[in-house]
Design an enzyme around this catalytic site. Sequence first.
Site, mmCIF file in Angstrom:
data_model
loop_
_atom_site.group_PDB
_atom_site.id
_atom_site.type_symbol
_atom_site.label_atom_id
_atom_site.label_comp_id
_atom_site.label_asym_id
_atom_site.label_seq_id
_atom_site.Cartn_x
_atom_site.Cartn_y
_atom_site.Cartn_z
ATOM 1 N N HIS A 597 0.829 -1.208 0.000
ATOM 2 C CA HIS A 597 0.000 0.000 0.000
ATOM 3 C C HIS A 597 0.866 1.262 0.000
ATOM 4 O O HIS A 597 0.667 2.183 -0.817
ATOM 5 C CB HIS A 597 -0.916 -0.021 1.224
ATOM 6 C CG HIS A 597 -1.825 1.169 1.320
ATOM 7 N ND1 HIS A 597 -3.084 1.196 0.754
ATOM 8 C CD2 HIS A 597 -1.652 2.395 1.912
ATOM 9 C CE1 HIS A 597 -3.643 2.364 0.985
ATOM 10 N NE2 HIS A 597 -2.791 3.119 1.692
ATOM 11 N N GLU A 598 1.857 1.327 0.873
ATOM 12 C CA GLU A 598 2.702 2.513 0.970
ATOM 13 C C GLU A 598 3.630 2.645 -0.237
ATOM 14 O O GLU A 598 3.955 3.763 -0.666
ATOM 15 C CB GLU A 598 3.513 2.469 2.269
ATOM 16 C CG GLU A 598 2.680 2.416 3.538
ATOM 17 C CD GLU A 598 1.714 3.579 3.651
ATOM 18 O OE1 GLU A 598 1.981 4.664 3.065
ATOM 19 O OE2 GLU A 598 0.665 3.414 4.311
ATOM 20 N N HIS A 601 1.805 4.536 -2.938
ATOM 21 C CA HIS A 601 1.888 5.995 -2.770
ATOM 22 C C HIS A 601 3.248 6.515 -3.239
ATOM 23 O O HIS A 601 3.339 7.546 -3.924
ATOM 24 C CB HIS A 601 1.698 6.362 -1.288
ATOM 25 C CG HIS A 601 0.298 6.170 -0.793
ATOM 26 N ND1 HIS A 601 -0.795 6.733 -1.404
ATOM 27 C CD2 HIS A 601 -0.169 5.501 0.301
ATOM 28 C CE1 HIS A 601 -1.893 6.408 -0.727
ATOM 29 N NE2 HIS A 601 -1.520 5.648 0.313
#
Length: 844
Positions: A597-598, A601
């Site tokens: 998920h990170e 980003h």
Amino acid sequence: MTEKPLFLLSFFEILLYLRQRVQLTSTHTQLPFMASLQDKSKEKSEYSSPQLIPNCPFNGFFFKTNLKRKDPYRFYTWNVTYGDIYPLGVKQQGILINGQFPGPLLETVTNENLIINVFNSLDQPFLISWNGVQQRRNSWQDGVYGTNCPIPPGGNFTYTIQVKDQIGSYFYFPSLALHKAAGGYGGLRIHSRSVIPVPFPPPAADYTILAGDWYNKNHCKTYRFRISNVGITTSINFRIQGHKLLLVEVEGTHTLQNTYDSLDVHLGQSLSLLVTADQPTREYYIVASTRFTSQVRSTTAVLRYSNSEVSVSGPIPGVPTTQIDWSLEQARSIRENLTASGPRPNPQGTYHYGLIKTARTIRLASSASIIDGKQRYAVNSVSFIPADTPLKLADYFNISGVFSLGSIPYAPTGGGAYLQTSVMAADHRSFLEIVFENPEDTVQSWHIDGTTSSMDRGQWTPASRLAYNLRDTISRCTVQVYPKSWSAVYMAVDNVGMWNVRSENWSRQYLGQQFYLRVFSAANSWRDEYPIPKNALLCGRATRRPHHQTEIVNTKLLCPSTNRIDFRSCALPGLDFGNVESVLEAAGVLTAIIVVHETGHFLAASPGNPCNFPIGWIRGFPDNDLDSDIPDDDENLLKNRPILDRIIVISAGVVANIIFAYAIIFTQVLSVGLPVQEPFSGVLVPEVRPFSAASRDGLLPGDFIIAINGVELPKTGTSVVSQVVDIIRKSQRNVVLKVERAKQDFEIGVVPDENFDGTGKIGVQLSPKHKKKIETEQYLGGLRLTGKEFWGLTYNVLDSLKQTFMNFSQSASKVSGPVAIIAVGAEVARSTVDGLYEFAAPKS
């Protein structure tokens, strides 16, 4: 002058174990390293030295002692060995305790503690159970396989037993296999405390009868006989020629002091008699005979008055043989002495059992059946088979697959007998009516603690309650059930634990006529149950589990407190973390999801731009960081970027997780395969709630309902479940369910309970009946199967989110954080390899 029976029936087996010898420590132990403990216990002893009165060539003795005062702890060391015994005058191998057969007498006072270190010197596992001892809050010490691992050959186990709030005459015995037939049993006396009055004058002495030929008594004195039937198959009748028997106590309850010429003592039962030596000076027969057998067998001893010069003579006193009604009426005449004090100062009659409302009625019917070509015995059609792990340990450690609650119905089903590790559920502090039904032609005897309210011939019906004795019936730990008859028992479920309800006929018990009653308290408090003993033997699937659990409370998380947190025993309400490997696997999956998920980003940001930086496990933007050195008008700050850039950066984490989920499913398809549910006709019953209509009428977890009210159920998913629920809700009378169980089909009639809105309910959880199969594909086929599963998973996730927001007040309490997610993941990962994929994809 003794008629020797043709089978193993002697004073040892039938009853006459009234041993008065005090045995605080082993005087015959072959274990010298225990000497200091023995010496210490001897120093604590407050008993006078035993007075030995030898009097027969068969080594029968009396032992006389005077109890001076109580001691809070009594230490014993026992060594269990094989040895020669002569129960019928013929040498055979038996089980000895400290070289004795029967074993040493245990003699104690109300509320004292017995510390008994048992060394097993046999060549097979061994356990001792304590018949009639209530083991308050401590089923860990009950000594049956459902609660204890056997003592291995060459091993030992120390029992720690408190005789809490008990008095009376009992016995101990070996509980595994058929060891009881070879000896290893002995007497147990619990004396009243000195401050508690006993409702009869102190006898001149208590005496022991050990298959002797004769023994001495003094004229005009009264003596107490403690009688236990420690046999394995037969009820007996006890009598003394020319003497009356005054009954004063039955298994810890003082009785009305009725006088009898003879008394029936059924399997497992114990009682106390007073006998006054008031007859002419001579010798008299003491007789024990079989009851309800086609051929009466008797064994005798001789009662000899002091200075007697007249030998025993005349025929052996007769007794009823197979007359049921005679024994039934005698049993009804045994009543509680309401004014006498029991183990506490308050009179026994202050416990008004007849005024307590019962939570439910349990009907237990015995039966004999042939299963897989072998003789078996059953309760409510369930023939008990031992599990690979003691049930108490499986329950304590939350080990799945060992037993199922509700695996024995609360009433006879009339169906064929089948094999099952049967465990019945009961709520702590409830009050039960238990009716034992005996449709067979033999006398049954059952081990269960309760108040026997009534017994009668014929079939029990609710109208039978009109004849119950609700005032002064006897409370005991065994109850007999006559042929074609029933016996009703009121039972206060006030002791948390796993308790064995069994036939006292040992061949029937060994071949399945038993089950376990699991008494549960949600409080999880020492007030209700003691923790597992530090020295508890672990076996089966509990072999490598930690012993002790002390609670660390952190809002919702409960873990045992040892030198480190052991995730194998950490739990949330209703959740089990499983073993440490599955916990690490679940935590690893959650970590991977966060990293992906990170990373999404991070990759979505323009290369080289300081739009995010690490803060612990998450990524943050410096826009609102007061300590940041970046000017507010910097064009690379997220708030200064174009809207499209901001949307891309913010949504990139979600997009990365979606791609990751698809990759997980695709990997699963190519490697272990995708589990697919193949529907079958009918519905599965995964859970039956205790005390519900379904449990009352015999529905069990694991049953398949294949038809309802004569209508066959189709092959569909949730719609067939809804169909069954609708029929039940609209029913105000009997619902006929056709059930498949253990490859057999039969019908069960269930009368639904009424909901608050007037609809019917039976108290079960239902799910579609299906079979799990694995589908695997390669490359293009794998992409197709992955896409199908991915869109189905997406729909379920979106639907779940919709339900959460639309019903937030009901679902808020179910929302959990990372700890609960790991707990669920550990449970899923522990089941199968594909379970880990099933956990990872939706979480991503």
